[in-house]
Design a protein around this motif. Structure first.
Motif, PDB file in Angstrom:
ATOM      1  N   ALA A 242      -5.135  14.393  -3.007  1.00 39.68           N
ATOM      2  CA  ALA A 242      -4.670  15.959  -2.473  1.00 39.68           C
ATOM      3  C   ALA A 242      -5.139  16.064  -1.043  1.00 39.68           C
ATOM      4  O   ALA A 242      -6.107  15.015  -0.562  1.00 39.68           O
ATOM      5  N   THR A 243      -4.154  15.498  -0.504  1.00 35.51           N
ATOM      6  CA  THR A 243      -4.309  15.320   1.082  1.00 35.51           C
ATOM      7  C   THR A 243      -3.528  16.917   2.418  1.00 35.51           C
ATOM      8  O   THR A 243      -2.853  17.702   0.934  1.00 35.51           O
TER       9      THR A 243
ATOM     10  N   VAL B 261       0.824  -1.510   0.047  1.00 36.38           N
ATOM     11  CA  VAL B 261       0.294  -0.207  -0.098  1.00 36.38           C
ATOM     12  C   VAL B 261       1.305   1.166  -0.018  1.00 36.38           C
ATOM     13  O   VAL B 261       2.109   1.723   0.308  1.00 36.38           O
ATOM     14  N   TYR B 262       0.450   2.524  -0.739  1.00 39.83           N
ATOM     15  CA  TYR B 262       0.742   3.765  -0.447  1.00 39.83           C
ATOM     16  C   TYR B 262       0.446   4.046   0.931  1.00 39.83           C
ATOM     17  O   TYR B 262      -0.902   4.079   1.661  1.00 39.83           O
ATOM     18  N   ILE B 263       0.796   5.208   1.717  1.00 40.26           N
ATOM     19  CA  ILE B 263       0.382   5.478   2.796  1.00 40.26           C
ATOM     20  C   ILE B 263       0.214   6.945   1.955  1.00 40.26           C
ATOM     21  O   ILE B 263       1.275   7.809   2.205  1.00 40.26           O
ATOM     22  N   VAL B 264      -0.902   7.886   1.783  1.00 37.59           N
ATOM     23  CA  VAL B 264      -1.033   8.217   1.586  1.00 37.59           C
ATOM     24  C   VAL B 264      -1.939   9.849   1.878  1.00 37.59           C
ATOM     25  O   VAL B 264      -0.633  11.035   2.135  1.00 37.59           O
ATOM     26  N   VAL B 265      -1.541   9.660   3.315  1.00 40.59           N
ATOM     27  CA  VAL B 265      -1.169  11.184   4.803  1.00 40.59           C
ATOM     28  C   VAL B 265      -1.095  10.251   5.963  1.00 40.59           C
ATOM     29  O   VAL B 265      -2.006   9.174   6.445  1.00 40.59           O
ATOM     30  N   ASP B 266      -0.982  10.419   6.724  1.00 34.82           N
ATOM     31  CA  ASP B 266      -0.618   9.368   7.759  1.00 34.82           C
ATOM     32  C   ASP B 266      -0.273  10.876   9.323  1.00 34.82           C
ATOM     33  O   ASP B 266      -0.137  12.030   9.584  1.00 34.82           O
ATOM     34  N   ASP B 267      -1.009  10.550  10.536  1.00 35.23           N
ATOM     35  CA  ASP B 267      -0.773  11.263  11.728  1.00 35.23           C
ATOM     36  C   ASP B 267      -0.408  11.160  13.212  1.00 35.23           C
ATOM     37  O   ASP B 267      -1.099   9.371  13.387  1.00 35.23           O
ATOM     38  N   TYR B 268      -0.021  11.130  13.882  1.00 35.56           N
ATOM     39  CA  TYR B 268      -0.183  10.393  15.032  1.00 35.56           C
ATOM     40  C   TYR B 268      -0.575  11.978  16.358  1.00 35.56           C
ATOM     41  O   TYR B 268       0.219  13.395  15.390  1.00 35.56           O
ATOM     42  N   THR B 269      -0.846  12.154  17.186  1.00 38.67           N
ATOM     43  CA  THR B 269      -1.063  12.972  18.230  1.00 38.67           C
ATOM     44  C   THR B 269      -1.287  12.465  19.645  1.00 38.67           C
ATOM     45  O   THR B 269      -2.148  11.046  20.184  1.00 38.67           O
ATOM     46  N   VAL B 270      -1.506  13.244  20.701  1.00 39.02           N
ATOM     47  CA  VAL B 270      -1.597  12.917  21.750  1.00 39.02           C
ATOM     48  C   VAL B 270      -1.537  14.277  22.195  1.00 39.02           C
ATOM     49  O   VAL B 270      -1.949  14.804  22.691  1.00 39.02           O
ATOM     50  N   TRP B 271      -2.865  13.382  23.244  1.00 35.56           N
ATOM     51  CA  TRP B 271      -4.099  14.081  23.660  1.00 35.56           C
ATOM     52  C   TRP B 271      -4.096  14.169  25.366  1.00 35.56           C
ATOM     53  O   TRP B 271      -4.080  12.628  25.486  1.00 35.56           O
ATOM     54  N   GLY B 272      -3.747  15.128  25.987  1.00 33.40           N
ATOM     55  CA  GLY B 272      -4.199  14.827  27.464  1.00 33.40           C
ATOM     56  C   GLY B 272      -5.620  15.609  27.269  1.00 33.40           C
ATOM     57  O   GLY B 272      -6.711  16.402  27.299  1.00 33.40           O
ATOM     58  N   HIS B 273      -6.565  14.936  28.261  1.00 34.88           N
ATOM     59  CA  HIS B 273      -7.489  14.766  29.163  1.00 34.88           C
ATOM     60  C   HIS B 273      -7.947  15.801  30.419  1.00 34.88           C
ATOM     61  O   HIS B 273      -7.531  14.621  31.450  1.00 34.88           O
TER      62      HIS B 273
ATOM     63  N   GLN C 264      -7.400  15.039   6.427  1.00 36.29           N
ATOM     64  CA  GLN C 264      -7.912  15.089   5.611  1.00 36.29           C
ATOM     65  C   GLN C 264      -6.838  14.809   3.854  1.00 36.29           C
ATOM     66  O   GLN C 264      -6.060  14.776   3.657  1.00 36.29           O
ATOM     67  N   VAL C 265      -8.210  13.854   3.300  1.00 36.62           N
ATOM     68  CA  VAL C 265      -7.809  13.497   1.565  1.00 36.62           C
ATOM     69  C   VAL C 265      -8.321  13.101   1.160  1.00 36.62           C
ATOM     70  O   VAL C 265      -9.877  12.974   1.757  1.00 36.62           O
ATOM     71  N   PHE C 266      -8.240  13.300  -0.427  1.00 41.53           N
ATOM     72  CA  PHE C 266      -9.518  13.077  -1.356  1.00 41.53           C
ATOM     73  C   PHE C 266      -9.035  12.745  -2.398  1.00 41.53           C
ATOM     74  O   PHE C 266      -8.065  13.171  -3.583  1.00 41.53           O
TER      75      PHE C 266
END
Length: 491
Positions: free
Chosen positions: A423-424, A270-282, A433-435
Motif C-alpha cells: 500500500a502506498t 526493480v519495481y518503483i513502488v512509490v516515487d516523488d520529486y519536491t522542490v523546497w524554497g528556503h 508512505q509505503v508499507f
C-alpha cells in the motif's frame, strides 16, 4: 474337446494371489476361483471345465478351495487411499512449481519450479503404478514409482510445514500439508511392510538418484532464496539538477528548469513502488550575532538532514512544487534509465534564498517479489465511490493510493502464509508512505487516516516484510542559490 496344455496353479503368495502357468509361462493370476475361470476362458478353455480334474489342472500348495488371503475390500481401500494421496500431492507440486517455472526472474528459481513440476509428473506416473502394485504386479518398476512418489510427498510436506512454523499464520493450506504429511508416513509404512525395494532392479542407484534430486532442490532453493539476493546488490545513479532559468520583461515570474534522472546501474531489476520529486524554497532570518546554531532543535535528525548555520536563524521550508517521477508500479531494469524535465516557477522578487530539489523513490527488488496487476490502478482517498479506502479530506487530507498483492518469487513462501499487500500513499503536501503487510483494504474497509492505519499494523511485521522483499528508499537532492539563478536568467 481337443488336447489342451496342462494348467498349473501356483501356491498363493502372502497376498493370496495365485499365478497361472502353462508350459512354464505365466498367463495370468487370480485371487479366487471365479477369476481363475475368467483367465482360462480368455485362453479358450470351456466355462464348465472341471478344475478339480488333475488331468487338466495341477494345483500346487493347495487345491481349488485354498484362497487364504482374498481380501479384495482391503486392497481396494489401500489403492483408493494411495491414489487420493498421490493425486493431492501431484496437484500441490504442480501448483507450487508452475508459478516459479514460468514466472520466476532468475534461472535458479525457474529450476526449482521445474523440479517441482517433474515431481508432479512422477507422482502422476505413480497413479497407475499403485493399481498395478496392489494388483497383479505386471510392471516390475511399479513399486519403485510408488515409493518415489511417497518420498517426494514426505520431503515436500516436511519442508512446507517447517516454513509454515516460521510464520505460524492461520491458513487453510496447512491442513492440506499436515494431511499429506501424515498420509506419506502411513504410505511409507505400508511400503516398508511390503518390502517394496525387492522389486527395484538397482536399489543403490535408485537411492542415489533420490539423494541427488533432493540435494539439487536444496541447493537451488538456497541459491535463489539466500545467496542470489545477497550477491547481487542494487545500485542507482540519481540526479536532480537545476538548469538556466529564463524570464520575460513583461512577466513577474522566473521559470527554472529542473532535470530529473535515474538509472539502474546494478544487476537487479526493480519495481518503483512509490516515487516523488519536491522542490523546497528556503527562507531564513539573518543572525548578526552569529548565534543561529544555538536555536538548532534537532528537527530532521531522523532523516539525516539536520543542519545549522551560525548566521541563519528561524529557517523555514516551503513546498514550491511536487509530483511523481515514473509512477508507482513502473520498473527499472538493469541498465535502464529514465529522465524527466519540469519547469518550476518562482516570482522575480522571491524571498527564497535557496532552492532544494529532492528526488526519492521506494524500490522493490524483482528477484524477491512480483507486484499484482491491480497495484497499477490508483485510488483517490477523497472519492468514496472508488471504494476500498475513503476518508474525508478535511480529516485525512488528499492522497492517491496504490494497493495490490505482492508475491514472493519463491512460491514455497507464498503457499505457507497469508497473502501480503503493498500500500502506498502519495500526496504533494506530505512525504510519500509505503508499507507491505497482510492488511487488505478490500476485506477491511476503513475510514481511518493514514496514521491510524499505521498504528493498527504490527511494526515488526512491516519491518520484516520490507527486508524480505528488499523494500528500500533511494534519494538525491540538489541545492542552489536563488540569487545565482536569477543572475543567469535569460530574457
Amino acid at each position: 474337446m481337443g488336447i489342451r496344455a496342462w494348467v498349473v496353479v501356483e501356491p498363493p503368495d502372502r497376498r493370496g494371489l495365485r499365478r497361472i502357468t502353462i508350459h512354464g509361462k505365466v498367463v495370468g493370476s487370480a485371487w479366487s476361483l471365479r477369476e481363475l475361470r475368467k483367465v482360462l476362458g480368455r485362453l479358450g478353455y470351456p466355462a464348465d471345465m472341471d478344475l478339480d480334474d488333475r488331468s487338466c489342472v495341477y494345483w500346487r500348495g493347495g487345491d481349488s478351495g485354498v484362497w487364504p488371503d482374498d481380501r479384495g475390500w482391503r486392497r481396494r481401500v489401500v489403492i483408493a487411499l494411495m491414489l487420493a494421496g498421490l493425486l493431492g500431492s501431484m496437484v500441490l507440486h504442480v501448483g507450487i512449481g508452475w508459478a516459479d517455472a514460468i514466472g520466476a526472474l532468475t534461472f535458479a528459481q525457474r529450476l526449482v519450479g521445474v523440479l517441482f513440476l517433474l515431481a508432479g509428473a512422477v507422482q502422476g506416473a505413480a497413479l497407475p503404478a499403485v493399481v498395478d502394485y496392489w494388483g497383479r504386479r505386471q510392471v516390475r518398476l511399479s513399486g519403485a514409482l510408488v515409493l518415489l512418489g511417497v518420498l517426494m510427498t514426505l520431503a515436500t510436506t516436511t519442508l512446507l510445514l517447517f516454513l509454515w512454523l516460521r510464520e505460524r499464520e492461520l491458513i487453510a493450506a496447512v491442513l492440506l500439508f499436515l494431511a499429506l504429511w501424515c498420509w506419506s508416513l502411513w504410505a511409507l509404512r505400508n511400503l516398508i511392510r511390503e518390502k517394496v525395494w525387492r522389486g527395484i532392479p538397482h536399489p543403490r542407484k535408485f537411492a542415489a538418484g533420490v539423494t541427488v534430486t533432493a540435494l539439487m532442490t536444496a541447493i537451488s532453493l538456497g541459491y535463489s532464496s539466500i545467496y542470489k539476493p545477497i550477491a547481487a546488490p542494487y545500485h542507482f545513479i540519481l540526479k536532480a539538477e537545476f538548469g538556466i532559468p529564463w524570464t520575460d520583461a513583461d512577466s513577474p515570474y522566473v521559470h527554472v528548469p529542473l532535470k530529473l534522472y535515474a538509472k539502474n546501474d546494478g544487476g537487479i531489476p526493480v519495481y518503483i513502488v512509490v516515487d516523488d520529486y519536491t522542490v523546497w524554497g528556503h527562507v531564513s532570518e539573518f543572525s548578526a550575532s552569529g548565534e543561529g546554531m544555538k536555536e538548532w532543535n534537532g528537527e530532521g535528525s531522523d532523516s539525516g538532514s539536520s543542519q545549522a548555520e551560525a548566521f541563519k536563524s528561524k529557517e523555514v521550508l516551503e513546498n514550491i512544487a511536487s509530483g511523481q517521477f515514473q509512477g508507482p508500479g513502473s520498473t527499472l531494469d538493469s541498465g535502464e534509465e529514465f529522465s524527466m524535465e519540469k519547469v518550476v516557477t518562482i516570482p522575480k522578487g522571491t524571498r527564497y534564498e535557496t532552492l532544494d530539489a529532492v528526488l526519492q523513490f521506494a524500490i522493490l527488488r524483482q528477484d524477491r517479489g512480483k507486484l499484482d496487476d491491480k497495484f497499477y490502478s490508483s485510488k483517490r482517498s477523497w472519492v468514496q465511490s472508488e471504494g476500498r479506502y475513503y476518508c474525508q479530506p478535511d480529516v485525512c487530507g488528499k492522497h492517491v493510493i496504490y494497493h495490490g498483492r505482492v508475491r514472493y518469487n519463491n512460491n514455497l513462501i507464498n503457499v505457507t502464509r497469508k497473502p501480503r499487500y503493498v500500500a502506498t500513499f502519495w500526496s504533494p503536501e506530505e512525504e510519500p508512505q509505503v508499507f507491505i503487510s497482510s492488511f487488505n483494504f478490500k476485506k477491511k474497509k476503513t475510514s481511518e487516516p493514514i496514521y491510524g492505519i499505521y498504528e493498527a499494523l504490527d511494526e515488526n511485521e512491516v519491518e520484516k516484510e520490507a527486508d524480505r522483499y528488499g523494500l528500500s528508499w533511494v534519494s538525491v537532492n540538489s541545492e542552489v542559490s536563488v540569487k545565482g539563478l536569477l543572475k543567469q536568467a535569460q530574457h
